[in-house]
Design an enzyme around this catalytic site. Structure first.
Site, PDB file in Angstrom:
ATOM      1  N   SER A 208       0.868  -1.084  -0.007  1.00  9.83           N
ATOM      2  CA  SER A 208       0.052  -0.103   0.072  1.00  9.83           C
ATOM      3  C   SER A 208       0.831   1.341   0.035  1.00  9.83           C
ATOM      4  O   SER A 208       2.198   1.309  -0.423  1.00  9.83           O
ATOM      5  CB  SER A 208      -1.101  -0.022   1.264  1.00  9.83           C
ATOM      6  OG  SER A 208      -1.995   0.809   0.892  1.00  9.83           O
ATOM      7  N   ASN A 209       0.281   2.314   0.398  1.00 11.33           N
ATOM      8  CA  ASN A 209       1.009   3.641   0.383  1.00 11.33           C
ATOM      9  C   ASN A 209       0.566   4.528   1.469  1.00 11.33           C
ATOM     10  O   ASN A 209      -0.577   4.350   2.218  1.00 11.33           O
ATOM     11  CB  ASN A 209       1.074   4.204  -0.812  1.00 11.33           C
ATOM     12  CG  ASN A 209      -0.528   4.580  -1.318  1.00 11.33           C
ATOM     13  OD1 ASN A 209      -0.995   5.451  -0.795  1.00 11.33           O
ATOM     14  ND2 ASN A 209      -0.817   4.087  -2.364  1.00 11.33           N
ATOM     15  N   ARG A 210       1.165   5.800   1.541  1.00 13.07           N
ATOM     16  CA  ARG A 210       0.911   6.595   2.679  1.00 13.07           C
ATOM     17  C   ARG A 210      -0.284   7.493   2.787  1.00 13.07           C
ATOM     18  O   ARG A 210      -0.437   8.443   3.228  1.00 13.07           O
ATOM     19  CB  ARG A 210       2.074   7.699   3.015  1.00 13.07           C
ATOM     20  CG  ARG A 210       3.298   6.985   3.485  1.00 13.07           C
ATOM     21  CD  ARG A 210       4.334   7.802   3.507  1.00 13.07           C
ATOM     22  NE  ARG A 210       5.765   7.166   3.993  1.00 13.07           N
ATOM     23  CZ  ARG A 210       6.044   6.808   5.195  1.00 13.07           C
ATOM     24  NH1 ARG A 210       5.072   6.921   6.275  1.00 13.07           N
ATOM     25  NH2 ARG A 210       7.015   6.226   5.508  1.00 13.07           N
TER      26      ARG A 210
END
Ligand code: CTP
Length: 410
Positions: free
Chosen positions: A219-221
């Site tokens: 995933s990512n931030r």
């Protein structure tokens, strides 16, 4: 005066603002807020809670605003709360403590400020400040959700150093006074008859999550804040908003339809279905570019393996797919780039067939993921360029929606 402050002055000049101050160490910043508001031409009357008056005195605010200050409901010389509710155009509660948020959410009227809040029918924004552990408490989350559902606005808090020595950093710091004034100005900005009224729009928000095995994912931030701010700006212009969002920690924005998804493929299905016939799509989601070719049904075991290779396949580009089959929908993309060079954003605008793209430099400390503010450059397909911010994400959202309106047929 910068363009942003000139704009705020135009909105706030002559407006009557009640500044409610809660009992927090950040109460001293309410003095800067009062000064800024007076500086842009607002008339400011300050209400101190009993606790606030122990941190900062009424004389300070009376001096800064040239107006009477209210603290005690039973003080005979104080202007009564009903008269002050009639006088005001807007309310700003800053700093808003956990106690104040809870009392306001419950509709208590146990001091001057909460009584005034009950008597005042106009727009009110709360700028909370507290220790980050207090901010995360379910009781505080509930109070905030109730206030939002009641149509109250929240400005911050932001991540940063907290008030007391040794308290460290956390998500609970009062938003900077300049950002609070900017957010208030954007809340109060008169909305010209908007082309989005009655139109259906889709906003994508947050990250996607691509499973690797039963417990792990890629995933990512992305926090979802920019997408949610856009959804609220569009909602307040009368659009029928559907948000398609990946997994985020934020509460869903009230009074918009929210479809929760997990993966890029799920987001694509939801967006495709919703985009048909929509007036505009704002693609603020940080869609994972890749997913695992195969998802392990159980949990990967370490099993002594020193290396593990994950085979990734590209996810479809949801926005580019819409751009290939435009159907008159205004398409707005985001380009989160590491650096200020706009060439890559312009390339994405062309390649994806967009009307506009919002470039933000994720390396900049007051822009990008996980922060309350943003500074962006809006690039239009006809070459027009506008720089916005640094401003609270809601104010940036208003500017993006204004830019998109240009492309919306009458
Ligand atoms: N986007 C999308 N679907 C994808 C990837 C991106 O709809 N699979 C959208 C994003 O929501 C954003 C825009 O396309 O509005 C640009 O996203 P970004 O990740 O910056 O661009 P990419 O095309 O993925 O390029 P790169 O990651 O290589 O910078």
């Amino acid at each position: 005066m910068s363009a942003a402050t000139a704009g705020q002055g135009a909105v706030l000049s002559g407006r009557r603002v009640v500044l409610g101050v809660g009992g927090s160490i950040a109460a001293y910043k309410a003095a800067s807020l009062a000064r800024l508001l007076v500086g842009v031409g607002a008339q400011v009357r300050v209400v101190l809670t009993g606790a606030a008056a122990r941190f900062v005195g009424p004389a300070l605010f009376a001096g800064l605003t040239g107006e009477p200050v209210a603290t005690d409901l039973f003080e005979p010389r104080t202007i009564d709360h009903i008269a002050l509710a009639r006088w005001a155009d807007a309310g700003l509660v800053a700093p808003a403590t956990a106690d104040l948020l809870a009392r306001a959410a419950l509709g208590l009227a146990d001091d001057y400020l909460t009584t005034w809040l009950l008597a005042f029918p106009g727009p009110v924004a709360f700028a909370p400040a507290m220790n980050h552990r207090m901010w995360e408490q379910p009781a505080v989350r509930r109070a905030v959700a109730t206030l939002r559902a009641d149509g109250r606005h929240l400005i911050g808090p932001v991540y940063g150093p907290l008030g007391a020595p040794g308290e460290g950093e956390g998500h609970g710091r009062l938003a900077e006074p300049e950002a609070i004034v900017a957010a208030l100005a954007s809340l109060l900005a008169p909305r010209a008859p908007t082309r989005f009224a009655g139109r259906r729009v889709v906003v994508t928000a947050g990250p996607t999550r691509e499973p690797l095995d039963a417990v792990r994912f890629l995933s990512n931030r992305s926090s979802g804040r920019m997408g949610f701010a856009l959804a609220e700006a569009l909602r307040d212009r009368g659009a029928a908003v559907t948000v398609v969002r990946g997994p985020v920690a934020l509460a869903d924005p009230p009074r918009v339809r929210v479809l929760g998804v997990e993966t890029a493929l799920e987001m694509r299905e939801a967006v495709r279905a919703e985009a048909t016939g929509a007036a505009a799509v704002f693609a603020a989601a940080a869609v994972s570019d890749w997913r695992a070719r195969a998802v392990a049904p159980g949990k990967w075991k370490r099993g002594g393996a020193a290396e593990r290779t994950i085979e990734l396949v590209a996810n479809p580009d949801i926005l580019a797919e819409l751009g290939r089959d435009p159907q008159g929908t205004v398409l707005v993309g985001f380009a989160a780039e590491a650096g200020g060079d706009l060439a890559e954003a312009r390339r994405k605008l062309d390649a994806k067939g967009l009307h506009l793209i919002v470039h933000n430099d994720v390396l900049h400390p007051d822009a990008g993921f996980e922060v309350e503010t943003n500074r962006v450059t809006i690039l239009h397909r006809d070459g027009a360029v506008a720089e916005v911010g640094p401003l609270h994400k809601r104010a940036v959202a208003e500017a993006i929606v204004d830019a998109a309106e240009r492309w919306l047929p009458e």
